[in-house]
Design a protein around this motif. Sequence first.
Motif, PDB file in Angstrom:
ATOM      1  N   ASP A  40      91.455  -7.935  32.162  1.00  0.00           N
ATOM      2  CA  ASP A  40      92.263  -7.533  30.790  1.00  0.00           C
ATOM      3  C   ASP A  40      93.648  -7.699  30.453  1.00  0.00           C
ATOM      4  O   ASP A  40      94.129  -7.375  29.417  1.00  0.00           O
ATOM      5  CB  ASP A  40      91.916  -5.925  30.848  1.00  0.00           C
ATOM      6  CG  ASP A  40      92.611  -5.045  31.907  1.00  0.00           C
ATOM      7  OD1 ASP A  40      92.564  -5.615  32.962  1.00  0.00           O
ATOM      8  OD2 ASP A  40      93.233  -3.934  31.583  1.00  0.00           O
ATOM      9  N   ASN A  64      87.408  -7.964  28.684  1.00  0.00           N
ATOM     10  CA  ASN A  64      86.870  -6.442  29.167  1.00  0.00           C
ATOM     11  C   ASN A  64      85.347  -6.634  29.704  1.00  0.00           C
ATOM     12  O   ASN A  64      84.862  -7.659  29.389  1.00  0.00           O
ATOM     13  CB  ASN A  64      86.863  -5.509  28.099  1.00  0.00           C
ATOM     14  CG  ASN A  64      86.315  -5.798  26.700  1.00  0.00           C
ATOM     15  OD1 ASN A  64      85.019  -5.929  26.673  1.00  0.00           O
ATOM     16  ND2 ASN A  64      87.120  -5.757  25.493  1.00  0.00           N
ATOM     17  N   GLU A  66      82.607  -5.213  28.444  1.00  0.00           N
ATOM     18  CA  GLU A  66      81.551  -5.288  27.208  1.00  0.00           C
ATOM     19  C   GLU A  66      81.568  -6.596  26.974  1.00  0.00           C
ATOM     20  O   GLU A  66      80.545  -7.554  26.847  1.00  0.00           O
ATOM     21  CB  GLU A  66      82.126  -4.482  26.137  1.00  0.00           C
ATOM     22  CG  GLU A  66      81.748  -3.211  26.153  1.00  0.00           C
ATOM     23  CD  GLU A  66      83.165  -2.373  27.061  1.00  0.00           C
ATOM     24  OE1 GLU A  66      83.888  -3.010  27.307  1.00  0.00           O
ATOM     25  OE2 GLU A  66      82.948  -1.277  27.348  1.00  0.00           O
ATOM     26  N   GLY A  88      91.118  -1.219  32.401  1.00  0.00           N
ATOM     27  CA  GLY A  88      91.613  -0.578  31.328  1.00  0.00           C
ATOM     28  C   GLY A  88      90.288   0.233  30.817  1.00  0.00           C
ATOM     29  O   GLY A  88      89.667   0.768  31.222  1.00  0.00           O
ATOM     30  N   ASP A  89      90.422   0.444  29.422  1.00  0.00           N
ATOM     31  CA  ASP A  89      89.527   1.295  28.587  1.00  0.00           C
ATOM     32  C   ASP A  89      88.293   0.653  28.507  1.00  0.00           C
ATOM     33  O   ASP A  89      88.035  -0.588  28.741  1.00  0.00           O
ATOM     34  CB  ASP A  89      89.942   1.364  27.155  1.00  0.00           C
ATOM     35  CG  ASP A  89      91.248   2.061  26.869  1.00  0.00           C
ATOM     36  OD1 ASP A  89      91.442   3.003  27.881  1.00  0.00           O
ATOM     37  OD2 ASP A  89      92.117   1.842  26.064  1.00  0.00           O
ATOM     38  N   GLY A  90      87.130   1.454  28.709  1.00  0.00           N
ATOM     39  CA  GLY A  90      85.842   0.930  28.537  1.00  0.00           C
ATOM     40  C   GLY A  90      85.321   0.735  30.201  1.00  0.00           C
ATOM     41  O   GLY A  90      85.548   1.522  30.933  1.00  0.00           O
ATOM     42  N   HIS A  91      84.358   0.129  30.205  1.00  0.00           N
ATOM     43  CA  HIS A  91      83.553  -0.137  31.645  1.00  0.00           C
ATOM     44  C   HIS A  91      84.739  -0.576  32.626  1.00  0.00           C
ATOM     45  O   HIS A  91      85.584  -1.541  32.358  1.00  0.00           O
ATOM     46  CB  HIS A  91      82.539  -1.038  31.678  1.00  0.00           C
ATOM     47  CG  HIS A  91      81.262  -0.730  30.665  1.00  0.00           C
ATOM     48  ND1 HIS A  91      80.724   0.685  30.839  1.00  0.00           N
ATOM     49  CD2 HIS A  91      80.686  -1.438  29.782  1.00  0.00           C
ATOM     50  CE1 HIS A  91      79.578   0.534  30.028  1.00  0.00           C
ATOM     51  NE2 HIS A  91      79.533  -0.586  29.366  1.00  0.00           N
ATOM     52  N   SER A  92      84.649  -0.007  34.009  1.00  0.00           N
ATOM     53  CA  SER A  92      85.391  -0.629  34.849  1.00  0.00           C
ATOM     54  C   SER A  92      84.739  -1.879  35.410  1.00  0.00           C
ATOM     55  O   SER A  92      83.399  -2.306  34.907  1.00  0.00           O
ATOM     56  CB  SER A  92      85.514   0.204  36.000  1.00  0.00           C
ATOM     57  OG  SER A  92      84.204   0.544  36.895  1.00  0.00           O
TER      58      SER A  92
END
Length: 120
Positions: A40, A64, A66, A88-92
């Motif tokens: 990311d 990311n 996704e 970061g944001d979303g799936h690890s």
Amino acid sequence: MIEVWSMKYEVCFKLNGFLKQEWEQNVNSESEKKILLVEDEAVIARLEQKELEKLGYHVVVANNGEEAVQVMSSGSKIDLILMDVALGDGHSGIETAKLILEQYSIPIIFLSHHTEEEIM
């Protein structure tokens, strides 16, 4: 900083000759090896991509989890995934790997720029 990344991939792909030989024997030897790099941080992703390309690999970057799932779903022939643990944001990275491994049998190497024990 580039020397640090270079050293990191020397360990992963050159010094550990057995891992590299085993991986290369299990992928299509007639084509360029394709790595999906999931990172990311844009600057880090670019440095890692350049170092891997110097070693002769084709690199596809996903910013990311996704995007990584989309790349895999697109039918792109990926031989190995290098996955940042903290995306970061979303799936690890861990969650993303689980989603990918539900549908694909592919080796995944986790990367982290953190040294905290709870992340490692």
